[in-house]
Enzyme design. Structure first.
Site, PDB file in Angstrom:
ATOM      1  N   ASP A 195      59.153  54.258   5.510  1.00 33.88           N
ATOM      2  CA  ASP A 195      58.358  53.607   4.471  1.00 33.88           C
ATOM      3  C   ASP A 195      57.004  53.217   5.056  1.00 33.88           C
ATOM      4  OD1 ASP A 195      59.208  51.998   1.596  1.00 33.88           O
ATOM      5  OD2 ASP A 195      57.362  51.402   2.609  1.00 33.88           O
ATOM      6  N   HIS A 199      64.896  57.214  -5.025  1.00 27.59           N
ATOM      7  CA  HIS A 199      64.868  56.996  -3.574  1.00 27.59           C
ATOM      8  C   HIS A 199      65.732  55.802  -3.225  1.00 27.59           C
ATOM      9  CE1 HIS A 199      61.478  54.753  -5.343  1.00 27.59           C
ATOM     10  NE2 HIS A 199      61.649  53.844  -4.383  1.00 27.59           N
ATOM     11  N   GLY A 212      61.115  46.704 -10.105  1.00 32.50           N
ATOM     12  CA  GLY A 212      60.063  46.916  -9.121  1.00 32.50           C
ATOM     13  C   GLY A 212      59.930  48.350  -8.644  1.00 32.50           C
TER      14      GLY A 212
HETATM   15  P1  5GP Z   1      59.885  51.264  -4.916  1.00 32.24           P
HETATM   16  O1  5GP Z   1      58.972  50.089  -5.054  1.00 32.24           O
HETATM   17  O2  5GP Z   1      59.556  52.348  -5.937  1.00 32.24           O
HETATM   18  O3  5GP Z   1      61.337  50.936  -4.865  1.00 32.24           O
HETATM   19  O4  5GP Z   1      59.593  51.860  -3.482  1.00 32.24           O
HETATM   20  C1  5GP Z   1      58.520  52.703  -3.198  1.00 32.24           C
HETATM   21  C2  5GP Z   1      58.290  52.614  -1.714  1.00 32.24           C
HETATM   22  O5  5GP Z   1      57.471  53.704  -1.334  1.00 32.24           O
HETATM   23  C3  5GP Z   1      57.576  51.340  -1.264  1.00 32.24           C
HETATM   24  O6  5GP Z   1      58.415  50.624  -0.352  1.00 32.24           O
HETATM   25  C4  5GP Z   1      56.294  51.854  -0.619  1.00 32.24           C
HETATM   26  O7  5GP Z   1      55.951  51.123   0.545  1.00 32.24           O
HETATM   27  C5  5GP Z   1      56.619  53.288  -0.306  1.00 32.24           C
HETATM   28  N1  5GP Z   1      55.460  54.169  -0.339  1.00 32.24           N
HETATM   29  C6  5GP Z   1      54.498  54.202  -1.303  1.00 32.24           C
HETATM   30  N2  5GP Z   1      53.593  55.170  -1.018  1.00 32.24           N
HETATM   31  C7  5GP Z   1      54.008  55.747   0.144  1.00 32.24           C
HETATM   32  C8  5GP Z   1      53.481  56.810   0.948  1.00 32.24           C
HETATM   33  O8  5GP Z   1      52.459  57.428   0.650  1.00 32.24           O
HETATM   34  N3  5GP Z   1      54.164  57.117   2.083  1.00 32.24           N
HETATM   35  C9  5GP Z   1      55.312  56.464   2.443  1.00 32.24           C
HETATM   36  N4  5GP Z   1      55.895  56.850   3.586  1.00 32.24           N
HETATM   37  N5  5GP Z   1      55.839  55.466   1.711  1.00 32.24           N
HETATM   38  C10 5GP Z   1      55.188  55.109   0.577  1.00 32.24           C
END
Ligand code: 5GP
Ligand code: ZN
Length: 110
Positions: free
Chosen positions: A28, A96, A89
Site C-alpha cells: 500500500d 482488494h 471508505g
Molecule cells: P480503500 O480505501 O479503497 O479500501 O483502499 C485503497 C488503498 O489503496 C488505500 O489504502 C491507498 O493507500 C491505496 N492506494 C491508492 N492509490 C495507490 C497507488 O497508486 N499505489 C498503491 N500501491 N496503493 C495505492
C-alpha cells in the site's frame, strides 16, 4: 480503466510482494502499519458486492495465498480488511483485501 487495473497493466508502478496467474499483491502506498499490502484479483471485480459464483474463485485463491504472502513479509498475525462501498471508505473500486500487521493493532478497527 480503474487505478488497480492500471497497476496490473504496469502503467502505474507498484512494489510487488506476490504474483501468480490469478492475483497480484503489492505494498500500500500509504501504509497504516509496518506491514500493509493489498491483494487484488487480476480480473476487474468492483467490490465484495460484485462477487459471484463465476468469479468467487479469485476470492478463494486470495485467501489460500494470504498466509503464504504474509509469512513472506515476516508476519503470521494480521488483520484482513475489504472496504465495500462509500460509507465503508472504499476509494478504489477494484476488489482488494488489505493485509495489515507487524505491530499490535488497535482494537477499534474491528
Ligand atoms: P480503500 O480505501 O479503497 O479500501 O483502499 C485503497 C488503498 O489503496 C488505500 O489504502 C491507498 O493507500 C491505496 N492506494 C491508492 N492509490 C495507490 C497507488 O497508486 N499505489 C498503491 N500501491 N496503493 C495505492
Ligand atoms: Zn480494475
Amino acid at each position: 480503466m480503474c487505478l488497480f487495473c492500471e497497476i496490473l497493466n504496469g502503467n502505474i508502478p507498484s512494489t510487488k510482494v506476490y504474483e501468480d496467474d490469478m492475483i497480484y499483491a503489492f505494498k500500500d502506498i500509504n501504509p497504516v502499519a509496518p506491514v500493509h499490502f493489498l491483494v487484488v484479483p487480476k480480473e476487474h471485480i468492483g467490490s465484495v458486492n460484485d462477487v459471484t459464483a463465476e468469479n468467487s474463485k479469485y476470492v478463494a485463491h486470495i485467501f489460500e495465498k494470504i498466509p503464504e504472502i504474509a509469512k513472506s513479509q515476516g508476519i503470521d498475525s494480521y488483520r484482513v480488511i475489504s472496504n465495500c462501498g462509500k460509507d465503508a471508505g472504499q476509494t478504489v473500486l477494484h476488489l482488494h483485501f488489505h493485509v495489515i500487521g507487524g505491530t499490535e493493532l488497535g482494537e477499534n478497527i474491528i
